[in-house]
Scaffold this motif. Structure first.
Motif, PDB file in Angstrom:
ATOM      1  N   GLY A   1      13.570   6.797   2.648  1.00 39.39           N
ATOM      2  CA  GLY A   1      14.516   6.651   1.559  1.00 39.39           C
ATOM      3  C   GLY A   1      14.325   5.410   0.703  1.00 39.39           C
ATOM      4  O   GLY A   1      15.042   5.214  -0.265  1.00 39.39           O
ATOM      5  N   ILE A   2      13.348   4.570   1.062  1.00 38.99           N
ATOM      6  CA  ILE A   2      13.156   3.314   0.336  1.00 38.99           C
ATOM      7  C   ILE A   2      11.833   3.293  -0.415  1.00 38.99           C
ATOM      8  O   ILE A   2      11.803   3.047  -1.614  1.00 38.99           O
ATOM      9  N   ALA A   3      10.727   3.556   0.291  1.00 37.32           N
ATOM     10  CA  ALA A   3       9.409   3.450  -0.333  1.00 37.32           C
ATOM     11  C   ALA A   3       8.359   4.174   0.501  1.00 37.32           C
ATOM     12  O   ALA A   3       8.611   4.541   1.653  1.00 37.32           O
ATOM     13  N   ALA A   4       7.196   4.363  -0.113  1.00 38.10           N
ATOM     14  CA  ALA A   4       6.041   4.927   0.573  1.00 38.10           C
ATOM     15  C   ALA A   4       4.873   3.968   0.382  1.00 38.10           C
ATOM     16  O   ALA A   4       4.682   3.427  -0.708  1.00 38.10           O
ATOM     17  N   VAL A   5       4.106   3.747   1.426  1.00 40.93           N
ATOM     18  CA  VAL A   5       2.913   2.911   1.341  1.00 40.93           C
ATOM     19  C   VAL A   5       1.730   3.854   1.181  1.00 40.93           C
ATOM     20  O   VAL A   5       1.518   4.739   2.004  1.00 40.93           O
ATOM     21  N   VAL A   6       0.973   3.666   0.090  1.00 39.48           N
ATOM     22  CA  VAL A   6      -0.110   4.580  -0.242  1.00 39.48           C
ATOM     23  C   VAL A   6      -1.416   3.802  -0.339  1.00 39.48           C
ATOM     24  O   VAL A   6      -1.481   2.747  -0.969  1.00 39.48           O
ATOM     25  N   ASP A   7      -2.474   4.350   0.284  1.00 38.74           N
ATOM     26  CA  ASP A   7      -3.814   3.772   0.215  1.00 38.74           C
ATOM     27  C   ASP A   7      -4.545   4.450  -0.933  1.00 38.74           C
ATOM     28  O   ASP A   7      -4.811   5.647  -0.887  1.00 38.74           O
ATOM     29  N   PHE A   8      -4.873   3.678  -1.966  1.00 40.21           N
ATOM     30  CA  PHE A   8      -5.571   4.213  -3.130  1.00 40.21           C
ATOM     31  C   PHE A   8      -7.063   3.907  -3.078  1.00 40.21           C
ATOM     32  O   PHE A   8      -7.752   4.006  -4.083  1.00 40.21           O
ATOM     33  N   GLY A   9      -7.581   3.549  -1.941  1.00 36.93           N
ATOM     34  CA  GLY A   9      -8.996   3.260  -1.794  1.00 36.93           C
ATOM     35  C   GLY A   9      -9.288   1.785  -2.005  1.00 36.93           C
ATOM     36  O   GLY A   9      -9.750   1.103  -1.109  1.00 36.93           O
ATOM     37  N   SER A  10      -9.013   1.276  -3.189  1.00 32.09           N
ATOM     38  CA  SER A  10      -9.282  -0.127  -3.472  1.00 32.09           C
ATOM     39  C   SER A  10      -8.142  -1.036  -3.016  1.00 32.09           C
ATOM     40  O   SER A  10      -8.348  -2.221  -2.796  1.00 32.09           O
ATOM     41  N   ALA A  11      -6.953  -0.480  -2.871  1.00 31.25           N
ATOM     42  CA  ALA A  11      -5.792  -1.282  -2.467  1.00 31.25           C
ATOM     43  C   ALA A  11      -4.694  -0.384  -1.929  1.00 31.25           C
ATOM     44  O   ALA A  11      -4.624   0.796  -2.257  1.00 31.25           O
ATOM     45  N   GLU A  12      -3.848  -0.965  -1.073  1.00 34.01           N
ATOM     46  CA  GLU A  12      -2.651  -0.260  -0.614  1.00 34.01           C
ATOM     47  C   GLU A  12      -1.488  -0.730  -1.467  1.00 34.01           C
ATOM     48  O   GLU A  12      -1.332  -1.919  -1.716  1.00 34.01           O
ATOM     49  N   ARG A  13      -0.683   0.222  -1.919  1.00 36.26           N
ATOM     50  CA  ARG A  13       0.462  -0.098  -2.765  1.00 36.26           C
ATOM     51  C   ARG A  13       1.732   0.464  -2.145  1.00 36.26           C
ATOM     52  O   ARG A  13       1.719   1.523  -1.540  1.00 36.26           O
ATOM     53  N   ARG A  14       2.816  -0.265  -2.327  1.00 34.95           N
ATOM     54  CA  ARG A  14       4.140   0.189  -1.879  1.00 34.95           C
ATOM     55  C   ARG A  14       4.831   0.788  -3.096  1.00 34.95           C
ATOM     56  O   ARG A  14       5.129   0.086  -4.061  1.00 34.95           O
ATOM     57  N   ILE A  15       5.053   2.094  -3.068  1.00 35.66           N
ATOM     58  CA  ILE A  15       5.655   2.808  -4.187  1.00 35.66           C
ATOM     59  C   ILE A  15       7.128   3.046  -3.856  1.00 35.66           C
ATOM     60  O   ILE A  15       7.443   3.779  -2.915  1.00 35.66           O
ATOM     61  N   PRO A  16       8.058   2.446  -4.615  1.00 33.25           N
ATOM     62  CA  PRO A  16       9.481   2.602  -4.308  1.00 33.25           C
ATOM     63  C   PRO A  16      10.008   3.987  -4.695  1.00 33.25           C
ATOM     64  O   PRO A  16       9.490   4.637  -5.601  1.00 33.25           O
TER      65      PRO A  16
END
Length: 73
Positions: A49-64
């Motif tokens: 319910g808060i965010a998803a952590v996604v690996d985009f290959g070059s970096a991991e991003r926290r998508i709210p």
């Protein structure tokens, strides 16, 4: 023109139907996703319910949440 900050409320006396809110998006670890800014990626973590952590290959991003720019493939 600028976009209004909040949605307009529906009046009970209006002859038009009330707008339907889209259902919330749900992602699971391992889902392949695409993001409008970062491109293709894979979900590696979920904060419910808060965010998803996604690996985009070059970096991991926290998508709210509500994940407006991210879709499941």
């Amino acid at each position: 023109m600028t976009k209004p900050a909040a949605a307009k409320r529906h009046l009970p006396t209006s002859p038009f139907k009330a707008p339907v809110a889209p259902p919330p998006k749900h992602f699971a670890v391992g889902d392949q996703v695409t993001h409008d800014m970062y491109g293709l990626g894979r979900v590696v973590g979920i904060e419910e319910g808060i965010a998803a952590v996604v690996d985009f290959g070059s970096a991991e991003r926290r998508i709210p949440s509500p994940y407006s720019k991210m879709t499941k493939l």
